[in-house]
Design an enzyme around this catalytic site. Structure first.
Site, PDB file in Angstrom:
ATOM      1  CB  SER A 189      -0.846   0.002   1.181  1.00 26.40           C
ATOM      2  OG  SER A 189      -1.858  -0.931   1.062  1.00 26.40           O
ATOM      3  CE  LYS A 202      -3.864   0.338  -0.834  1.00 25.18           C
ATOM      4  NZ  LYS A 202      -4.450  -0.023   0.238  1.00 25.18           N
ATOM      5  CE1 TYR A 228      -4.234  -1.815  -3.915  1.00 25.45           C
ATOM      6  CE2 TYR A 228      -5.102  -4.060  -4.049  1.00 25.45           C
ATOM      7  CZ  TYR A 228      -4.696  -2.938  -3.601  1.00 25.45           C
ATOM      8  OH  TYR A 228      -4.457  -3.056  -2.097  1.00 25.45           O
ATOM      9  CE1 TYR A 243      -4.514   1.544   4.372  1.00 26.44           C
ATOM     10  CE2 TYR A 243      -2.998   0.869   6.159  1.00 26.44           C
ATOM     11  CZ  TYR A 243      -3.449   0.797   4.703  1.00 26.44           C
ATOM     12  OH  TYR A 243      -2.519   0.471   4.015  1.00 26.44           O
ATOM     13  CB  VAL A 273       0.477  -5.790   4.573  1.00 22.28           C
ATOM     14  CG1 VAL A 273      -0.764  -4.882   5.045  1.00 22.28           C
ATOM     15  CG2 VAL A 273       0.103  -5.868   3.151  1.00 22.28           C
TER      16      VAL A 273
END
Ligand code: GLN
Length: 317
Positions: free
Chosen positions: A67, A70, A188, A240, A258
């Site tokens: 991530s 992103k 993705y 998050y 992660v």
């Protein structure tokens, strides 16, 4: 007084030593290939906007970007299509929920830092097949990093085989997608499996901090307005459901992944990359959090700190 570069290097050595005793948490295992990671890997790198580089520990150890990709892919999509068009597909509000929750505002994912939003962003990247989109993404991530990046095929296949939750999110987001659900999720998954080091992600963060110009290669990857927009969304949504506390405590735009990577940056000054695979319950690297909190506290890096306001000075008439 020590030269500034010696001081920064010492600071990185110090936070590495502070982080090392933190052996709590666990490596991600919901993507089976990630469970094989060495939990003790530990590295940090800092890259200034003038191109000074500092690193300590396993700063050149490869791991998958996950991530941390992103904000950078969001930046590429914004550069190609503009804020107005992107905003029709994905919002910029913190979700207050976990990264893999179905957090939607109408048909739009709440923001591009959660999985639902990132899958939509991948669907909007140029290319008609998943491979083409993934290549555009990899080229763009490579421009941010200043070197050619490759996909870790084992991690990609592992997530492709087990990524039902993300396929479900793509289904829920279908009205906001710019491609089929399959193309979006496969692009993705390839994006998340790009192999990087803490040094690479520090350069990527420094490129955003330098308003889109890579400080090592000189390439303008995205324009300053896009960089400003993306850094803002990182500040509000990057960690998050821990984003609010992170901004209050550490005070730097950031993004975690992660596989254990975290990027953080100070606009106009530097980017930092950390790597340490053990995660907390939110999916954020525990040793990465320790290192960044400590650097922020010890060196007055918090954007809203007194030290930072003194560096910027008062408004001049
Ligand atoms: N590829 C991972 C997923 O989609 C990325 C999640 C993350 O790094 N938080 O589940």
């Amino acid at each position: 007084m020590a030269a500034p570069n010696a001081r920064v290097r010492r600071a990185l050595d110090t936070v590495l030593a502070e982080a090392r005793p933190h052996t709590e948490g666990a490596v991600a295992d919901y993507i089976p290939q990630l469970a094989l990671a060495d939990p003790d890997g530990l590295g940090v790198a800092l890259v200034g906007v003038k191109g000074r580089t500092y690193e300590a520990g396993d700063s050149r150890r490869e791991f998958t970007i996950q991530s941390v990709s992103k904000p950078f892919v969001y930046a590429l999509a914004l550069e190609a299509r503009g804020v107005a068009e992107l905003s029709a597909h994905v919002g910029v509000e913190p979700s207050g929920e976990a990264f893999n929750e179905a957090s939607f505002d109408g048909g739009r994912p709440m923001n591009p830092m959660i999985n639902a939003g990132a899958i939509v962003v991948a669907s909007l990247i140029e290319g008609s097949t998943a491979e083409q989109k993934a290549q555009t993404i990899l080229d763009g991530l490579g421009a941010f990093a200043g070197r050619t990046l490759a996909v870790d095929d084992a991690v990609f296949r592992s997530e492709l085989a087990t990524g039902d939750r993300n396929r479900e999110l793509a289904g829920l987001a279908h009205g906001a997608l710019g491609s089929s659900e399959d193309v979006a999720t496969e692009a993705y998954f390839r994006q998340c499996a790009a192999s990087v080091t803490a040094f690479d992600i520090a350069v990527m963060a420094a490129t955003l901090a330098n308003f889109g110009r890579n400080p090592l290669t000189g390439q303008q990857v995205v324009g300053p307005p896009v960089a400003r927009w993306v850094m803002s969304v990182m500040a509000s949504c990057g960690m998050y459901d821990g984003s609010g506390e992170w901004l209050a405590r550490v005070g730097l735009p950031a993004k975690s992944g992660v596989a254990g990577g975290i990027v953080a940056l100070d606009p106009g000054r530097f980017g930092i990359g950390t790597f340490a695979p053990r995660l907390d319950a939110r999916g954020n690297s525990i040793r990465g959090l320790v290192m960044l909190e400590s650097l922020s506290r010890e060196y007055g890096l918090h954007l809203f700190s007194h030290e930072n306001s003194l560096r910027r000075g008062p408004i001049r008439p």
